[in-house]
Every structure is written in structure tokens, then in C-alpha cells.
Design a protein around this motif. Structure first.
Motif, PDB file in Angstrom:
ATOM      1  N   VAL A 248      -9.994  17.006   2.680  1.00 38.64           N
ATOM      2  CA  VAL A 248      -9.554  16.827   4.061  1.00 38.64           C
ATOM      3  C   VAL A 248      -8.727  18.006   4.572  1.00 38.64           C
ATOM      4  N   THR A 249      -8.188  18.802   3.669  1.00 36.31           N
ATOM      5  CA  THR A 249      -7.370  19.933   4.124  1.00 36.31           C
ATOM      6  C   THR A 249      -8.190  20.962   4.905  1.00 36.31           C
ATOM      7  N   GLU A 250      -9.485  21.047   4.618  1.00 30.91           N
ATOM      8  CA  GLU A 250     -10.320  21.991   5.364  1.00 30.91           C
ATOM      9  C   GLU A 250     -10.427  21.577   6.826  1.00 30.91           C
ATOM     10  N   SER A 251     -10.555  20.295   7.075  1.00 31.76           N
ATOM     11  CA  SER A 251     -10.590  19.808   8.457  1.00 31.76           C
ATOM     12  C   SER A 251      -9.256  20.035   9.146  1.00 31.76           C
ATOM     13  N   LEU A 252      -8.185  19.787   8.435  1.00 36.16           N
ATOM     14  CA  LEU A 252      -6.856  19.989   9.022  1.00 36.16           C
ATOM     15  C   LEU A 252      -6.613  21.458   9.356  1.00 36.16           C
ATOM     16  N   LYS A 253      -7.100  22.348   8.492  1.00 33.79           N
ATOM     17  CA  LYS A 253      -6.978  23.786   8.770  1.00 33.79           C
ATOM     18  C   LYS A 253      -7.695  24.149  10.061  1.00 33.79           C
ATOM     19  N   LYS A 254      -8.881  23.591  10.254  1.00 35.02           N
ATOM     20  CA  LYS A 254      -9.655  23.888  11.467  1.00 35.02           C
ATOM     21  C   LYS A 254      -8.930  23.381  12.709  1.00 35.02           C
ATOM     22  N   PHE A 255      -8.296  22.219  12.601  1.00 38.51           N
ATOM     23  CA  PHE A 255      -7.524  21.704  13.727  1.00 38.51           C
ATOM     24  C   PHE A 255      -6.378  22.655  14.079  1.00 38.51           C
ATOM     25  N   VAL A 256      -5.691  23.148  13.047  1.00 42.28           N
ATOM     26  CA  VAL A 256      -4.572  24.061  13.264  1.00 42.28           C
ATOM     27  C   VAL A 256      -5.063  25.355  13.906  1.00 42.28           C
ATOM     28  N   PHE A 469       3.252   9.638   1.040  1.00 43.76           N
ATOM     29  CA  PHE A 469       2.036   9.505   1.852  1.00 43.76           C
ATOM     30  C   PHE A 469       2.162   8.444   2.945  1.00 43.76           C
ATOM     31  N   SER A 470       3.361   7.955   3.202  1.00 42.69           N
ATOM     32  CA  SER A 470       3.532   6.881   4.178  1.00 42.69           C
ATOM     33  C   SER A 470       3.108   7.300   5.577  1.00 42.69           C
ATOM     34  N   SER A 471       3.353   8.555   5.942  1.00 43.64           N
ATOM     35  CA  SER A 471       2.955   9.024   7.276  1.00 43.64           C
ATOM     36  C   SER A 471       1.442   9.145   7.408  1.00 43.64           C
ATOM     37  N   LEU A 472       0.735   9.116   6.286  1.00 41.41           N
ATOM     38  CA  LEU A 472      -0.727   9.188   6.295  1.00 41.41           C
ATOM     39  C   LEU A 472      -1.357   7.801   6.149  1.00 41.41           C
ATOM     40  N   ASN A 473      -0.493   6.778   6.037  1.00 38.89           N
ATOM     41  CA  ASN A 473      -0.950   5.382   5.911  1.00 38.89           C
ATOM     42  C   ASN A 473      -1.791   5.149   4.661  1.00 38.89           C
ATOM     43  N   PHE A 477      -2.495  10.345  -3.544  1.00 39.50           N
ATOM     44  CA  PHE A 477      -3.078  11.635  -3.201  1.00 39.50           C
ATOM     45  C   PHE A 477      -4.588  11.541  -3.002  1.00 39.50           C
ATOM     46  N   LYS A 478      -5.245  10.803  -3.858  1.00 39.04           N
ATOM     47  CA  LYS A 478      -6.701  10.701  -3.779  1.00 39.04           C
ATOM     48  C   LYS A 478      -7.145  10.108  -2.441  1.00 39.04           C
ATOM     49  N   ASP A 479      -6.512   9.023  -2.037  1.00 36.98           N
ATOM     50  CA  ASP A 479      -6.885   8.391  -0.768  1.00 36.98           C
ATOM     51  C   ASP A 479      -6.538   9.288   0.414  1.00 36.98           C
ATOM     52  N   ALA A 480      -5.411   9.979   0.321  1.00 35.52           N
ATOM     53  CA  ALA A 480      -4.993  10.869   1.414  1.00 35.52           C
ATOM     54  C   ALA A 480      -5.985  12.007   1.598  1.00 35.52           C
ATOM     55  N   CYS A 481      -6.609  12.431   0.522  1.00 28.96           N
ATOM     56  CA  CYS A 481      -7.499  13.583   0.578  1.00 28.96           C
ATOM     57  C   CYS A 481      -8.922  13.231   0.990  1.00 28.96           C
ATOM     58  N   THR A 482      -9.210  11.962   1.077  1.00 22.82           N
ATOM     59  CA  THR A 482     -10.567  11.555   1.460  1.00 22.82           C
ATOM     60  C   THR A 482     -10.592  10.786   2.774  1.00 22.82           C
ATOM     61  N   LYS A 483      -9.404  10.411   3.277  1.00 26.19           N
ATOM     62  CA  LYS A 483      -9.343   9.640   4.520  1.00 26.19           C
ATOM     63  C   LYS A 483      -9.544  10.546   5.717  1.00 26.19           C
ATOM     64  N   LYS A 484     -10.342  10.107   6.683  1.00 27.60           N
ATOM     65  CA  LYS A 484     -10.580  10.877   7.891  1.00 27.60           C
ATOM     66  C   LYS A 484      -9.380  10.747   8.821  1.00 27.60           C
ATOM     67  N   SER A 485      -9.156  11.817   9.594  1.00 23.45           N
ATOM     68  CA  SER A 485      -8.048  11.809  10.550  1.00 23.45           C
ATOM     69  C   SER A 485      -8.250  10.728  11.601  1.00 23.45           C
ATOM     70  N   GLU A 486      -7.160  10.027  11.927  1.00 24.97           N
ATOM     71  CA  GLU A 486      -7.231   8.984  12.938  1.00 24.97           C
ATOM     72  C   GLU A 486      -7.156   9.556  14.345  1.00 24.97           C
ATOM     73  N   LYS A 487      -6.777  10.817  14.480  1.00 24.92           N
ATOM     74  CA  LYS A 487      -6.630  11.429  15.799  1.00 24.92           C
ATOM     75  C   LYS A 487      -7.852  12.263  16.143  1.00 24.92           C
ATOM     76  N   SER A 488      -8.176  12.336  17.381  1.00 25.27           N
ATOM     77  CA  SER A 488      -9.283  13.165  17.833  1.00 25.27           C
ATOM     78  C   SER A 488      -8.814  14.586  18.013  1.00 25.27           C
ATOM     79  N   ASN A 489      -9.761  15.487  18.211  1.00 23.12           N
ATOM     80  CA  ASN A 489      -9.415  16.880  18.453  1.00 23.12           C
ATOM     81  C   ASN A 489      -8.574  17.032  19.713  1.00 23.12           C
ATOM     82  N   ASP A 490      -8.846  16.212  20.740  1.00 24.37           N
ATOM     83  CA  ASP A 490      -8.089  16.316  21.976  1.00 24.37           C
ATOM     84  C   ASP A 490      -6.626  15.954  21.754  1.00 24.37           C
TER      85      ASP A 490
END
Length: 495
Positions: A248-256, A469-473, A477-490
Motif C-alpha cells: 500500500v505504500t506505493e499508492s500512498l507515495k503516488k498520492f503524495v 495502527f489505530s489511525s489506520l483502523n 502491520f499486515k492488515d495495514a499494508c493490504t487495506k485500501k485507502s478509505e479516502k479518494s484522490n480528491d
């Protein structure tokens, strides 16, 4: 509640002041900027300018020079609690950024820059130490192993080689190590008699971090100890150890990255400034064409000139990089970092990138408290190492955190009046300043004096095991790294 309100009020006031300052800088850029494809001056000008801390812009120049962290500017901070009757120092964990280096991209006119430094007695002693080890065949750090065939020193005393440590970088870490030795031996005499088994060292697999770590340790610990120390490899800049795989970090990098591009497009004066400055700095080959307009790439190239007090480059007379170009680019990138620090996707990325590192730090803290050692841990890394870790811990954005030869230091203490687990504490210092109160999860702060504080180790243990990981719901670590972001790009573009 009152303390939190005061903190938020101060943070809000700082944000307002920073925003006003940025607007003034951008307004100044609009005033000085020529909107033609090249920077053409209407009157004859010198072939080159040297960025100096003088004149009406002296204060801003001095602030920019502080980013260089010149060897002679490295001074003692607040490391080490002086009240050793109550507070027993059990060990320290140090994260350093490598020292001064050549630019990461091919820069024009780079052969005109002298990346050397003054030949001090400390540098001469270090060279003699390394020479004697090499002659006697006692060098164990360079192999066989991950650092096989790595040179122990920069291969050129004067040239700025692409991405390689300079002699100024060596001098920075020699001075930093020696300075910290002076600070700690007063409160922790054990530092000068540590065994190699009590010292744990990790470096990323780059020459600049390996060489920086060696120079730093030469100033910090006895030579005979350093000679026998084993340097471990970290293949990740984040020192993630066994917790690295995280899709999931690759997606987060793209958002940044998308956010930073969005910010740049909304500041056309900066975009034009970056392009015009980039054409004068970056070699215009096909591979680097896209980099010419990247403010961070431009900043990195500019600091190569500024941090070696070299004249700013010109394409031809009247078409030069000017001091206001430097000030504008650095002000903008500092502002973007401040904005990024507040963004939820950057915070999540930093949490995931730093999890393995935080876990390793906590493990070593508990070993120190249990008297099992090690007592000194060094991580020799990069600016992004410090960026991600400090964000994950909840620290306030500090532009000076990312200087060459920066340091984050964790100190582990035992309350002399309480020898059980409840009497164990740590404190965190950023470039010599106690920032323990900034740590988001520290609930049990003990104030030693107006400047220095400690936090209970049980707070960081609880944070790692229960709240990381509370802020990630999620809870691991395993679940945090495979869960999709709840926020849209907008949503990402809303600050």
C-alpha cells in the motif's frame, strides 16, 4: 485540555506566520521573475554571484546556510541529563543523516565547485587511523560482506562526485562524533570503555552512509573499539528490518506526489522559477528533462553551490542563477514540506515506512534497560529516514531536521530511586534540542527542567503494541499494508 489548546493555538499561529511569509516570498518572486523562457537581465551583470550572508538579505541567507550545517557550526546541544544522582543513562540510540554529498543529478558547471574542506588535525588523525588499518590488513568493514570493496573515504578530495560523500561531509561527522563524545562522557563515562559487543551499527547500502557512520564513530568511541565493531547492512532507507513488504505504500507515495504536483501547478510563479533555474543548473539530456522543473531537484543542485560557497552558475553573461532564485526555491520546498507533514496520506506512509524501525528501537531500549546491551546503537541513513520516523512519532515539522549530518538521539534512563520497569524512561533530541514533549503518544512526561523532559518507556511500548495502527483502523502491520485507502484522490488535496 488547556495544554492541548495552547499547543494547537501556537501551532495555528506558527502556520499563519509561515503562510504570510511564503506569500511575501512568492510576491517577491513575481516581482523579480521574467516570464520569458530564459532569465534575461535588462542591464549588464556579473558573470556569477556568490550566495553570501550579507546585505539586506543577510538574515535569510544565514538561515539557508544553516541547511548546510558547516563543520565549524556543529556545536553541543542538550544531550545528556546532568543530574546523574537521580537519572542513570543506560544507553543511547542515534539516527544520523549522511554528511555533505555531491548532487544526485548531473549539474552543469560542477567541475568549478571545490567540495574539499580544511585539513584539520582531526581529519589528519582519521586519515592516519585508516591508513594504519589498511597497511596492517585489519580493515574488516569492507568485506567480505555487504560493504565489500567500499572505499573508506571519498575518492576525490576536491571534486563533487554524483551522490558521493565529500570531504566536507567527512569533517561534519568527525566533528559531530567528537562533540557528542564530549557531551556524553561527562554523564556516561562508560562511553569511553564500551566493548565492540556493546555497540550495534547499521548503515544503508550506500557509500555516503557507510563512510559517514565510520567518521562519526571515530569521533565518538575509542579507536580500538571501532576497529572491532561489526557494521550491519540495511537494504532499506527506512531500517525496516523484518517489516518491509508493504504494497500500500506505493499508492500512498503516488498520492503524495500528486499533491505536490497539484501544489506546484497552483503556484505558476514557482513553476516558472523552477524551470528557468533548472535550465541553468541541470544537464539537459533526455533522461533528466523531466527533472529540470522539479523544485526538490533544483533545491538539491542549488545547495551544492551554496554549501561550498561557490559562485552561482551562468549560461552566459546576464543569464545567471540569482540569490532570489535560491531563496524562492528553498522557501517553497520548506512550505511544501510543512503542508505535507499535515497530510493524512503522508502520515500513513510514514507510519508504515517507520514501523520496522520503531519496533527495532523499542527492542533495543528494552535490552538496555535489562542490562543485556547493546548500549550504543547507530543507524546511518538519509533525509527520508529522519522524515518518516519523525512524522511517525508526531514531531512538529522542522526544516533544519534534514540538514546534512543531522541527528535524532534517543536516550534511555533508569530512575535511580526506582529500579523496576516503572522507573525506566527515554527522551528524544533533534539536533541537540529536547523534543520529547512533541511525541504524540507520550502521556507520562516528567519535566527535569525548563528544557529537558523524559517519557516513560511503557508509553512507547504501548504505542507500538496497541495504538500504532489505530489511525489506520487496523491492528497489525499486515492488515495495514493490504487495506485500501478509505479516502479518494480528491480528498487528498484538501488540507
Amino acid at each position: 485540555m488547556t495544554v492541548r489548546l495552547l499547543k494547537h493555538s501556537r501551532a495555528f499561529n506558527c502556520y499563519i506566520l509561515l503562510s504570510v511569509w511564503i506569500l511575501l516570498v512568492i510576491a517577491g518572486i513575481y516581482k523579480f521573475l521574467d516570464w520569458s523562457p530564459k532569465v534575461i537581465q535588462t542591464t549588464p551583470s556579473p558573470i556569477t554571484e556568490t550566495f553570501e550572508a550579507s546585505g539586506s538579505a543577510g538574515r535569510k541567507s544565514k538561515r539557508i546556510f544553516r541547511l548546510c550545517n558547516f563543520p565549524e557550526d556543529i556545536n553541543e546541544g542538550d544531550e545528556g541529563i546532568r543530574d546523574s544522582r537521580k537519572w542513570i543513562l543506560k544507553g543511547i540510540l542515534i539516527l544520523i543523516r549522511h554528511g555533505d554529498r555531491g548532487p544526485l543529478q548531473h549539474v552543469q558547471k560542477i567541475s568549478t565547485i571545490d567540495c574539499g574542506t580544511e585539513e584539520t588535525q582531526l581529519i589528519q588523525s582519521y586519515k592516519s587511523y585508516l591508513y594504519n588499518l589498511t597497511i596492517n590488513g585489519k580493515v574488516q568493514w569492507t568485506g567480505p560482506g555487504p560493504f565489500h570493496a567500499f572505499p573508506l573515504m571519498p575518492q576525490s578530495a576536491r571534486q563533487c562526485q554524483l551522490g558521493q560523500l565529500t570531504m566536507q561531509g567527512i569533517s561534519q561527522h568527525l566533528n559531530l562524533g567528537q562533540m557528542l563524545q564530549k557531551s556524553y562522557h561527562k554523564v556516561w563515562p562508560r562511553l569511553l570503555s564500551l566493548n565492540p559487543e556493546e555497540v550495534l551499527v547499521y548503515s544503508t547500502i550506500y557509500r555516503r552512509t557507510f563512510q559517514s557512520g565510520l567518521a562519526f564513530l571515530f569521533g565518538l568511541i575509542p579507536n580500538e573499539t571501532l576497529t572491532k565493531v561489526t557494521i550491519g547492512e540495511s537494504q532499506s532507507m527506512s531500517f525496516c528490518f523484518n517489516d518491509c513488504e508493504c504494497p500500500v505504500t506505493e499508492s500512498l507515495k503516488k498520492f503524495v506526489q500528486s499533491s505536490e504536483l497539484h501544489q506546484l501547478k497552483s503556484h505558476p510563479a514557482i513553476e516558472t522559477l523552477a524551470q528557468t533555474t533548472g535550465r541553468l543548473l541541470i544537464s539537459a539530456d533526455a533522461e533528466q528533462k523531466a527533472l529540470i522543473k522539479d523544485p526538490y531537484v533544483i533545491r538539491d543542485a542549488l545547495l551544492t553551490f551554496v554549501c561550498h560557497r561557490s559562485g552561482l552558475p551562468c549560461e552566459k553573461p546576464g543569464n545567471c542563477v540569482r540569490k532570489q532564485n535560491v531563496a524562492g526555491i528553498i522557501a517553497y520546498t520548506d512550505w511544501i514540506n510543512y503542508q505535507k507533514w499535515r497530510n493524512i496520506h503522508w502520515q500513513r506512509l510514514s507510519l508504515l515506512k517507520s514501523y520496522g524501525h520503531v519496533r527495532h528501537i523499542v527492542q533495543q531500549m528494552l535490552h538496555m534497560v535489562g542490562s543485556n546491551g547493546p548500549n550504543l546503537v547507530l543507524y546511518s541513513g538519509h533525509d527520508f529516514t529522519l522524515l518518516h520516523l519523525s512524522t511517525a512519532l508526531g514531531l512538529i515539522n522542522d526544516p533544519l531536521l534534514l540538514r546534512y549530518a543531522s541527528r535524532l538521539v534517543f536516550e534511555v534512563y533508569q530512575d535511580n530511586r526506582n529500579n523496576d520497569e516503572k522507573g525506566t524512561y527515554f527522551r528524544l533530541l533533534s539536533n541537540g534540542k529536547d523534543v520529547t514533549k512533541q511525541i504524540s503518544f507520550c502521556k507520562n512526561i516528567v519535566s527535569i527542567d525548563k528544557k529537558n523532559n523524559v517519557c516513560k518507556i511503557e508509553d512507547i511500548v504501548r504505542f507500538l503494541h496497541d495504538d500504532y495502527f489505530s489511525s489506520l483502523n487496523v491492528s497489525n502491520f499486515k492488515d495495514a499494508c493490504t487495506k485500501k485507502s478509505e479516502k479518494s484522490n480528491d480528498d487528498f488535496f484538501q488540507f
